[in-house]
Design a protein around this motif. Structure first.
Motif, short mmCIF file in Angstrom:
data_model
loop_
_atom_site.label_atom_id
_atom_site.label_comp_id
_atom_site.label_asym_id
_atom_site.label_seq_id
_atom_site.Cartn_x
_atom_site.Cartn_y
_atom_site.Cartn_z
N THR A 97 -94.21 45.31 66.80
CA THR A 97 -93.09 46.10 66.29
C THR A 97 -92.10 45.24 65.51
O THR A 97 -91.19 45.77 64.88
N GLY A 98 -92.29 43.91 65.57
CA GLY A 98 -91.38 43.02 64.86
C GLY A 98 -89.98 42.98 65.44
O GLY A 98 -89.01 42.61 64.76
N LEU A 99 -89.84 43.36 66.72
CA LEU A 99 -88.50 43.48 67.31
C LEU A 99 -87.96 42.19 67.93
O LEU A 99 -86.83 42.17 68.39
N VAL A 100 -88.76 41.11 67.92
CA VAL A 100 -88.29 39.85 68.53
C VAL A 100 -86.97 39.37 67.89
O VAL A 100 -86.01 39.10 68.60
N PRO A 101 -86.89 39.31 66.54
CA PRO A 101 -85.62 38.88 65.96
C PRO A 101 -84.54 39.96 65.99
O PRO A 101 -83.36 39.66 65.84
N VAL A 102 -84.95 41.22 66.17
CA VAL A 102 -83.98 42.33 66.10
C VAL A 102 -83.21 42.46 67.40
O VAL A 102 -81.97 42.57 67.40
N LEU A 103 -83.92 42.46 68.52
CA LEU A 103 -83.23 42.75 69.81
C LEU A 103 -82.10 41.76 70.11
O LEU A 103 -81.04 42.25 70.53
N PRO A 104 -82.10 40.50 69.99
CA PRO A 104 -83.22 39.61 69.80
C PRO A 104 -83.86 39.24 71.14
O PRO A 104 -83.26 39.46 72.19
N VAL A 105 -85.08 38.65 71.08
CA VAL A 105 -85.76 38.17 72.28
C VAL A 105 -85.82 36.65 72.21
O VAL A 105 -86.29 36.10 71.21
N ILE A 106 -85.34 35.98 73.25
CA ILE A 106 -85.46 34.52 73.30
C ILE A 106 -86.06 34.11 74.65
O ILE A 106 -86.17 34.92 75.56
N GLN A 107 -86.47 32.84 74.73
CA GLN A 107 -87.14 32.37 75.94
C GLN A 107 -86.12 31.73 76.90
O GLN A 107 -85.32 30.90 76.46
N GLY A 108 -86.16 32.16 78.16
CA GLY A 108 -85.35 31.53 79.19
C GLY A 108 -84.06 32.28 79.48
O GLY A 108 -83.30 32.60 78.56
N ARG A 109 -83.81 32.55 80.76
CA ARG A 109 -82.62 33.32 81.12
C ARG A 109 -81.33 32.54 80.83
O ARG A 109 -80.37 33.13 80.33
N GLU A 110 -81.31 31.24 81.15
CA GLU A 110 -80.07 30.47 80.94
C GLU A 110 -79.72 30.42 79.45
O GLU A 110 -78.55 30.56 79.08
N GLU A 111 -80.74 30.22 78.63
CA GLU A 111 -80.53 30.20 77.17
C GLU A 111 -79.99 31.55 76.69
O GLU A 111 -79.11 31.62 75.83
N ALA A 112 -80.53 32.63 77.29
CA ALA A 112 -80.10 33.98 76.89
C ALA A 112 -78.66 34.22 77.31
O ALA A 112 -77.87 34.82 76.56
N ILE A 113 -78.30 33.76 78.52
CA ILE A 113 -76.92 33.94 78.99
C ILE A 113 -75.96 33.20 78.05
O ILE A 113 -74.92 33.75 77.65
N THR A 114 -76.33 32.00 77.68
CA THR A 114 -75.49 31.22 76.75
C THR A 114 -75.36 31.94 75.41
O THR A 114 -74.26 32.05 74.86
N ALA A 115 -76.49 32.48 74.91
CA ALA A 115 -76.46 33.18 73.62
C ALA A 115 -75.63 34.46 73.70
O ALA A 115 -74.85 34.76 72.79
N ALA A 116 -75.77 35.21 74.80
CA ALA A 116 -75.00 36.45 74.95
C ALA A 116 -73.52 36.15 75.08
O ALA A 116 -72.67 36.87 74.56
N ARG A 117 -73.20 35.05 75.76
CA ARG A 117 -71.80 34.65 75.92
C ARG A 117 -71.20 34.27 74.58
O ARG A 117 -70.05 34.63 74.27
N SER A 118 -71.97 33.57 73.76
CA SER A 118 -71.44 33.06 72.49
C SER A 118 -71.19 34.17 71.48
O SER A 118 -70.35 34.04 70.60
N THR A 119 -71.95 35.29 71.61
CA THR A 119 -71.72 36.39 70.65
C THR A 119 -70.80 37.46 71.23
O THR A 119 -70.47 38.43 70.56
N ASN A 120 -70.41 37.31 72.50
CA ASN A 120 -69.54 38.31 73.12
C ASN A 120 -68.15 38.28 72.47
O ASN A 120 -67.61 37.22 72.18
N GLY A 121 -67.61 39.48 72.23
CA GLY A 121 -66.29 39.57 71.63
C GLY A 121 -66.29 39.39 70.13
O GLY A 121 -65.24 39.24 69.51
N THR A 122 -67.48 39.42 69.52
CA THR A 122 -67.55 39.27 68.06
C THR A 122 -68.03 40.58 67.45
O THR A 122 -69.16 40.69 67.02
N SER A 123 -67.17 41.58 67.49
CA SER A 123 -67.57 42.88 66.95
C SER A 123 -67.71 42.80 65.44
O SER A 123 -67.01 42.04 64.78
N GLU A 124 -68.65 43.63 64.94
CA GLU A 124 -68.94 43.58 63.50
C GLU A 124 -67.96 44.41 62.71
O GLU A 124 -67.41 45.37 63.23
#
Lengths: 124, 162
Positions: A97-124
């Motif tokens: 479905t090509g959704l890996v970059p869209v959702l996005p999907v990354i490897q590892g929970r800790e890495e994902a938590i860091t990524a979600a934290r870094s984009t939190n509060g950045t509304s478009e």
């Protein structure tokens, strides 16, 4: 005992992790939507952890995409993660479905938590 | 493989909880036929999407049946998913929230051969065949195109998410 649990892990503080295990389809998609609603309602970042998921269908993708849209609208960080070895019943649908970059999907929970934290509060 | 496995016919109410039961039966059938795990994964996904279409689109109320037939021959396993509902409709008979609309593109991408039959008032039949030995990945032949649209449904013409 639920063989296909979906639970919230709030130990990361400002990022809620929705942990999805086992097989998920149209039968469990309403439960996933409820858990995602709860996670969005916390107001912080959201990680959906599919590490222990063995099968997800398009009903699940629909729920994940809806939550993604709402997270973006609200300026909440939103990331899906998988583990080192991804089950064919999860990897295949994400790949074709090509959704890996869209959702996005990354490897590892800790890495994902860091990524979600870094984009939190950045509304478009 | 020496002897083809027997034909299987499952009939059950078209409800969400039945879809996992079909996957279990399919896994047992494919195991007996010694299918590669990657083909089995594609089979489970395609059949799940076909059964979900029946649950979501076929009947206005919980009155209809879902039929799944599995037929093994020398080339592969054919799975027929059938309903006796309203026929092919662009919009779901019941769905809350709206379905993504990715079911048929996924079935086309995951099966080695695929046929859709149906007419208004006469139900719908999806026939999918999975080969014991694949010469190519069907997802290369019939790729899923598009992306999620602004209305939350799949838009086959979209290059990027709305």
């Amino acid at each position: 005992m639920d063989a296909n649990p979906i639970v919230l892990d709030e130990t990361a503080g400002d990022v809620v992790v929705v942990v999805v295990e086992g097989e998920h389809d149209i039968y469990t998609a309403p439960t996933l939507r409820e858990r995602l609603d709860e996670a969005l309602g916390r107001g912080g970042g959201i990680v959906v952890d599919l590490t222990a998921a063995t099968f997800v269908d398009s009903s699940v993708l629909g729920a994940l995409l809806d939550a993604r849209r709402r997270a973006i609208e609200a300026g909440q960080g939103y990331v899906v993660c998988v583990g080192d070895a991804v089950e064919p019943g999860v990897q295949r649908i994400l790949d074709i479905t090509g959704l890996v970059p869209v959702l996005p999907v990354i490897q590892g929970r800790e890495e994902a938590i860091t990524a979600a934290r870094s984009t939190n509060g950045t509304s478009e | 493989m020496t002897t083809p496995a027997p034909e299987v016919l499952l009939t059950m109410p078209a409800r969400p909880e039945g879809v996992g039961v079909v996957r279990q039966a399919l896994a047992g059938m494919a195991d007996a036929l010694d299918f590669d795990p990657t083909v089995l994964a594609d089979m489970k996904m395609a059949v799940t999407e076909a059964c979900t279409n029946v649950v979501v689109h076929a009947y206005d109320e919980d009155a209809g049946m879902l039929e799944v037939e599995m037929l093994a021959d020398e080339n592969g396993l054919t799975i027929v998913v059938r309903d006796h509902g309203a026929g092919i409709q662009p919009r779901p008979a019941r769905s809350e929230p709206p379905a993504l609309g990715l079911g048929l593109p996924l079935i086309a991408a995951l099966s080695d051969a695929f046929e859709l039959k149906g007419s208004a008032g006469h139900g719908t039949e999806v026939r999918m065949t999975f080969a014991y030995s694949r010469s190519a990945d069907p997802a290369t032949q019939n790729p899923v195109t598009g992306n999620v649209g602004a209305d939350g449904r799949w838009d086959p013409d979209a290059d990027s998410p709305a």
